[in-house]
Design a protein around this motif. Structure first.
Motif, short mmCIF file in Angstrom:
data_model
loop_
_atom_site.label_atom_id
_atom_site.label_comp_id
_atom_site.label_asym_id
_atom_site.label_seq_id
_atom_site.Cartn_x
_atom_site.Cartn_y
_atom_site.Cartn_z
N TYR A 122 -4.59 3.47 4.64
CA TYR A 122 -3.50 4.57 6.14
C TYR A 122 -2.69 5.23 5.93
O TYR A 122 -1.23 5.50 6.30
CB TYR A 122 -2.52 3.04 7.31
N SER A 123 -2.59 5.51 4.58
CA SER A 123 -1.49 6.47 4.33
C SER A 123 -1.57 7.98 4.29
O SER A 123 -2.09 8.22 4.89
CB SER A 123 -1.57 6.47 2.39
N GLU A 124 0.06 8.20 4.88
CA GLU A 124 0.55 9.62 4.29
C GLU A 124 -0.70 10.35 3.33
O GLU A 124 -0.71 10.10 2.10
CB GLU A 124 0.73 10.73 5.34
N LEU A 125 -1.03 12.07 4.25
CA LEU A 125 -1.63 12.66 2.55
C LEU A 125 -0.73 14.10 2.62
O LEU A 125 -0.68 14.77 3.69
CB LEU A 125 -3.43 12.83 2.42
N TRP A 126 -0.79 14.14 1.44
CA TRP A 126 0.39 15.51 1.51
C TRP A 126 -0.80 16.40 0.07
O TRP A 126 -0.38 15.93 -1.07
CB TRP A 126 1.56 15.27 0.99
N PHE A 127 -0.86 17.50 0.70
CA PHE A 127 -1.92 17.86 -0.98
C PHE A 127 -1.25 19.35 -1.15
O PHE A 127 -0.23 20.29 -0.10
CB PHE A 127 -3.32 18.85 -0.27
N THR A 128 -1.03 20.38 -2.00
CA THR A 128 -0.20 21.20 -2.96
C THR A 128 -1.29 22.97 -3.62
O THR A 128 -1.38 21.46 -4.75
CB THR A 128 1.33 21.00 -3.14
N ASP A 129 -1.01 23.48 -3.96
CA ASP A 129 -1.32 24.29 -4.48
C ASP A 129 -1.19 24.52 -5.86
O ASP A 129 -1.28 24.51 -6.98
CB ASP A 129 -1.56 25.77 -3.77
N VAL A 130 0.63 23.36 -6.27
CA VAL A 130 1.27 23.51 -7.37
C VAL A 130 0.87 22.97 -8.18
O VAL A 130 -0.13 21.76 -7.97
CB VAL A 130 2.65 23.42 -6.97
N TYR A 131 0.75 23.48 -9.74
CA TYR A 131 0.18 22.74 -10.50
C TYR A 131 0.92 21.27 -11.30
O TYR A 131 2.13 21.57 -10.79
CB TYR A 131 -0.21 23.50 -12.05
N TRP A 132 0.61 20.60 -11.34
CA TRP A 132 1.73 19.24 -11.39
C TRP A 132 2.93 19.12 -12.92
O TRP A 132 3.94 19.45 -12.64
CB TRP A 132 0.53 18.48 -12.15
N ASP A 138 0.55 -1.41 0.51
CA ASP A 138 -0.13 -0.05 -0.32
C ASP A 138 0.62 1.11 0.22
O ASP A 138 1.42 1.16 0.37
CB ASP A 138 -0.68 -0.19 1.36
N PRO A 139 0.34 2.34 -0.97
CA PRO A 139 1.31 4.41 -0.57
C PRO A 139 1.22 4.11 0.78
O PRO A 139 0.49 4.38 2.43
CB PRO A 139 0.33 4.73 -1.55
N ASP A 140 2.71 4.98 0.92
CA ASP A 140 3.25 5.27 2.47
C ASP A 140 2.59 6.70 2.02
O ASP A 140 2.13 7.07 3.51
CB ASP A 140 4.41 5.02 3.34
N LEU A 141 2.36 7.08 1.44
CA LEU A 141 2.34 8.66 1.14
C LEU A 141 1.32 8.83 -0.51
O LEU A 141 2.03 8.41 -1.34
CB LEU A 141 3.80 9.53 0.15
N LEU A 142 0.58 9.45 0.07
CA LEU A 142 -0.36 10.37 -1.31
C LEU A 142 0.08 11.86 -1.57
O LEU A 142 0.12 12.32 -0.59
CB LEU A 142 -1.85 9.78 -1.33
N ILE A 143 0.58 12.42 -2.61
CA ILE A 143 0.36 13.41 -2.94
C ILE A 143 -0.53 13.34 -3.96
O ILE A 143 -0.90 13.08 -4.87
CB ILE A 143 1.87 13.63 -3.53
N ARG A 144 -0.95 14.97 -4.19
CA ARG A 144 -1.90 15.79 -4.44
C ARG A 144 -1.33 17.13 -5.16
O ARG A 144 -1.63 18.04 -4.23
CB ARG A 144 -4.09 15.31 -3.92
N THR A 145 -1.70 17.36 -6.39
CA THR A 145 -1.60 18.96 -6.26
C THR A 145 -1.73 19.68 -7.20
O THR A 145 -3.26 18.89 -7.22
CB THR A 145 -0.13 18.82 -8.18
N SER A 146 -2.18 20.50 -7.75
CA SER A 146 -3.22 21.24 -7.88
C SER A 146 -4.47 22.18 -6.68
O SER A 146 -5.00 23.13 -7.23
CB SER A 146 -4.07 21.20 -9.32
N GLY A 147 -4.13 21.84 -5.49
CA GLY A 147 -4.79 22.50 -4.20
C GLY A 147 -6.13 21.53 -4.02
O GLY A 147 -6.74 22.06 -3.25
N GLU A 148 -6.70 20.82 -5.18
CA GLU A 148 -7.61 20.48 -4.60
C GLU A 148 -7.49 18.97 -3.12
O GLU A 148 -6.26 18.80 -3.31
CB GLU A 148 -8.60 19.51 -5.88
#
Length: 254
Positions: free
Chosen positions: A219-229, A196-206
């Protein structure tokens, strides 16, 4: 050391950190690559230009993940819901895997990267499947980073098919109801054989999962950023990894 690196990465102009300074690197990183269209719109460009620039980011982050020692990188390339987009855009997106692999496959092979795909092949055009399957065959014996493309992937469909498969086994007497557990379910998902993923990254602020690996991300850690892909860099990737390292993963315990 981590505090100094974090301070460095928190400045307005991010710079990549020294890969050798990282410890406790996540084994499996999953990324929802979002914001290509908005990136293009902000620059007065057609959405296709954003998708093309996003392809460059795929190479950039694949290299960054490999340098840090990430073992699995799963990229959400096309969802089962993306078919709702205009036909011209969908047609362009279907050609991107072919274009990317024509340019990058030799380098992926040279860097010991193994290409995989998870998704529903039956709806994809032959030229897309052909390009991906060629890459899978040519990199099958590579032992380095696993680059896993989620292409025509949807978590709800994945789980429904897994449940139907389990139900059929029960109906045919191959599986007892009391033997159904997490492993039985996981073995029937498209990620069977992957951690399973340890970390999920999502770009663009959603701030949502958008039907992506909903079982696997429990149980993954989630990390979001406003930066576009298209503008997501190695430094941004390092920022996400550093944040991951600052968190305590308890899995419901103390």
């Amino acid at each position: 050391m981590i505090e100094r690196l974090w301070a460095k990465l928190s400045k307005s102009s991010l710079q990549p950190a020294d890969p050798g300074a990282f410890e406790n690197v996540p084994e499996h990183v999953a990324i929802i690559m979002d914001g290509n269209g908005r990136w293009a719109k902000d620059r007065g460009l057609p959405r296709m230009a954003g998708h093309h620039s996003g392809m460059k980011a795929v190479k950039r982050i694949t290299i960054a993940a490999d340098r840090l020692g990430v073992k699995y990188l799963t990229l959400y390339a096309f969802s089962t819901e993306n078919w709702k987009r205009p036909k011209a855009e969908v047609d362009f997106l279907m050609k991107l895997p072919q274009q990317f692999l024509e340019i990058e496959l030799d380098e992926l092979i040279a860097n010991n990267v193994q290409v995989r795909m998870m998704g529903h092949k039956e709806d994809l055009p032959p030229f897309t499947i052909s390009a991906v399957e060629e890459a899978i065959v040519k990199t099958a014996n590579n032992t380095g980073l696993v680059l896993n493309f989620a292409l025509n992937y949807g978590s709800r469909k994945e789980m429904l098919e897994a449940v139907k498969d389990i139900a059929a086994d029960v109906q045919q007497g191959r599986l007892a109801i009391e033997d159904i557990d997490d492993k039985v379910m996981a073995d029937r998902l498209l990620t069977s054989g992957l951690p399973d993923p340890d970390l999920l990254i999502r770009t663009s602020g959603e701030l949502r999962l958008s039907n992506f690996m909903m079982w696997q991300l429990a149980y993954s850690e989630l990390w979001f950023t406003d930066v576009y892909w298209p503008e997501f860099t190695e430094a941004h990737f390092h920022e996400a990894i550093l944040e991951y390292q600052r968190r305590a993963r308890r899995y419901g315990g103390l």
